[in-house]
Design a protein around this motif. Structure first.
Motif, PDB file in Angstrom:
ATOM      1  N   SER A 217       0.841  -1.197   0.000  1.00 27.41           N
ATOM      2  CA  SER A 217       0.000   0.000   0.000  1.00 27.41           C
ATOM      3  C   SER A 217       0.880   1.252   0.000  1.00 27.41           C
ATOM      4  CB  SER A 217      -0.899   0.009   1.235  1.00 27.41           C
ATOM      5  OG  SER A 217      -0.101   0.243   2.390  1.00 27.41           O
TER       6      SER A 217
ATOM      7  N   VAL B 283      -3.162  11.505  -2.728  1.00 28.03           N
ATOM      8  CA  VAL B 283      -3.274  10.129  -2.198  1.00 28.03           C
ATOM      9  C   VAL B 283      -3.884  10.028  -0.796  1.00 28.03           C
ATOM     10  CG1 VAL B 283      -1.330   9.298  -3.605  1.00 28.03           C
ATOM     11  CG2 VAL B 283      -0.905  10.077  -1.259  1.00 28.03           C
TER      12      VAL B 283
ATOM     13  N   ASP C 100      -6.662  10.168   0.504  1.00 28.46           N
ATOM     14  CA  ASP C 100      -7.884   9.395   0.709  1.00 28.46           C
ATOM     15  C   ASP C 100      -7.753   7.935   0.289  1.00 28.46           C
ATOM     16  OD1 ASP C 100      -9.195  11.666   1.661  1.00 28.46           O
ATOM     17  OD2 ASP C 100      -9.570  12.330  -0.407  1.00 28.46           O
ATOM     18  N   LYS C 101      -6.554   7.554  -0.139  1.00 26.29           N
ATOM     19  CA  LYS C 101      -6.392   6.153  -0.568  1.00 26.29           C
ATOM     20  C   LYS C 101      -5.057   5.581  -0.119  1.00 26.29           C
ATOM     21  CE  LYS C 101      -5.197   7.713  -5.232  1.00 26.29           C
ATOM     22  NZ  LYS C 101      -5.403   7.574  -6.660  1.00 26.29           N
TER      23      LYS C 101
ATOM     24  N   ASN D 119      -4.461   3.196   1.710  1.00 25.80           N
ATOM     25  CA  ASN D 119      -4.394   1.733   1.766  1.00 25.80           C
ATOM     26  C   ASN D 119      -4.464   1.080   0.390  1.00 25.80           C
ATOM     27  OD1 ASN D 119      -4.094   1.586   4.556  1.00 25.80           O
ATOM     28  ND2 ASN D 119      -6.280   2.046   4.804  1.00 25.80           N
ATOM     29  N   HIS D 120      -4.528   1.916  -0.653  1.00 27.65           N
ATOM     30  CA  HIS D 120      -4.509   1.350  -2.008  1.00 27.65           C
ATOM     31  C   HIS D 120      -3.080   0.972  -2.387  1.00 27.65           C
ATOM     32  CE1 HIS D 120      -8.481   3.304  -3.558  1.00 27.65           C
ATOM     33  NE2 HIS D 120      -8.549   3.008  -2.269  1.00 27.65           N
TER      34      HIS D 120
END
Ligand SMILES: Nc1ncnc2c1ncn2[C@@H]1O[C@H](COP(=O)(O)OP(=O)(O)OP(=O)(O)O)[C@@H](O)[C@H]1O
Ligand SMILES: [Mg+2]
Length: 255
Positions: A104, A141, A143-144, A146-147
């Motif tokens: 991530s 990034v 808001d993401k 953990n992507h």
């Protein structure tokens, strides 16, 4: 250039071989503290080999051999008691091709600090945020986190790699053609970032792009066939080079 006590990196009578082939020849150079130094020169002239000497990345290459001194704050980085892992924490590196870990976004940045140990979850959250902010990618990034980092664009991945390098608070950042895989918009973001970093870091950047060297660097070093032909203030190298070889290269007559 950068004479005397402001040199943070220095090579003295520095030679490098791969097996029996000598690729860097008896160079001497000082790199100034909190300056941006561009390394330029035609393909194969030894820029990557040279920059990798500063954080012991050549240790991984079989048949690599060096003579002379490579100094960081006056200490010889190749002395037996020097721990290469510690060197790489203090002198970070970003490569030509973005190389995020298949993890991530958060875990990419937290990787180094976790290795160093002693961080609470709260500390790590803070390091992840500030590193991504410094690398000018936080807003894209946040808001993401953990992507997967592999789902980012090339330019975003490269800024993530810069953030990952910054997360362990290095003193020096080595950049080997960090923009060569990027489009002009992503390149200009990275260039702005490099100029911003100068307030807190010493940056050494390899580039094939003369405009980029001119835009971002304070000092420029021109290599040809493993030899430092000329080094000095970028302004001088680009407007009144002392050597004809330098002039021919920067005006695009060869290389
Ligand atoms: N791992 C290696 N083993 C043997 N020879 C190598 C190795 N890496 C580089 N070389 C040789 O050392 C010389 C300098 O290569 P280096 O990659 O440092 O050049 P460079 O200036 O970074 O080139 P480019 O601009 O194409 O990236 C070249 O002749 C190259 O073939
Ligand atoms: Mg190279």
């Amino acid at each position: 250039m950068n004479e005397g006590k402001n040199a943070v990196l220095e090579v003295v009578n520095h030679n490098v071989w791969y097996g029996t082939a000598q690729v860097l020849h008896d160079n001497n150079l000082q790199i100034g503290h909190r300056r941006i130094t561009a390394l330029i020169g035609p393909s194969g002239c030894g820029k990557s080999t040279f920059i990798r000497c500063f954080n012991r990345m050549n240790d991984f290459i079989r048949d690599f051999r060096l003579s002379g001194k490579v100094l960081f704050e006056g200490q010889d980085l190749y002395q037996r008691e020097v721990d290469p892992i510690e060197v790489r924490l203090r002198i970070g590196m970003v490569f030509q091709k973005p190389n995020p870990f298949p993890k991530s976004i958060y875990d990419n940045i937290a990787y180094g600090p976790r290795l160093q140990g002693g961080c609470s979850k709260q500390d790590l959250d803070k390091i992840v945020e500030t590193s991504l902010q410094k690398a000018a990618i936080w807003n894209e990034v946040k808001d993401k986190l953990n992507h997967s980092a592999l789902a980012l664009s090339g330019g975003q991945q490269q800024r993530l790699c810069i953030a990952r390098a910054l997360a362990v608070e290095p003193e020096i950042l080595l950049l080997d053609e960090p923009c060569s895989a990027l489009d002009p918009a992503a390149t200009s973001k990275i260039e702005e970032l490099i100029v911003d970093l100068k307030n807190n870091y010493t940056v050494v950047i390899v580039t094939h792009n003369m405009q980029q060297a001119g835009r971002v660097s304070d000092d420029t070093v021109f290599f040809y066939n493993g030899v430092i032909v000329e080094a000095g203030k970028t302004k001088n190298i680009f407007t009144k080079p002392a050597k004809k070889q330098t002039e021919d290269y920067i005006t695009g007559r060869f290389g």
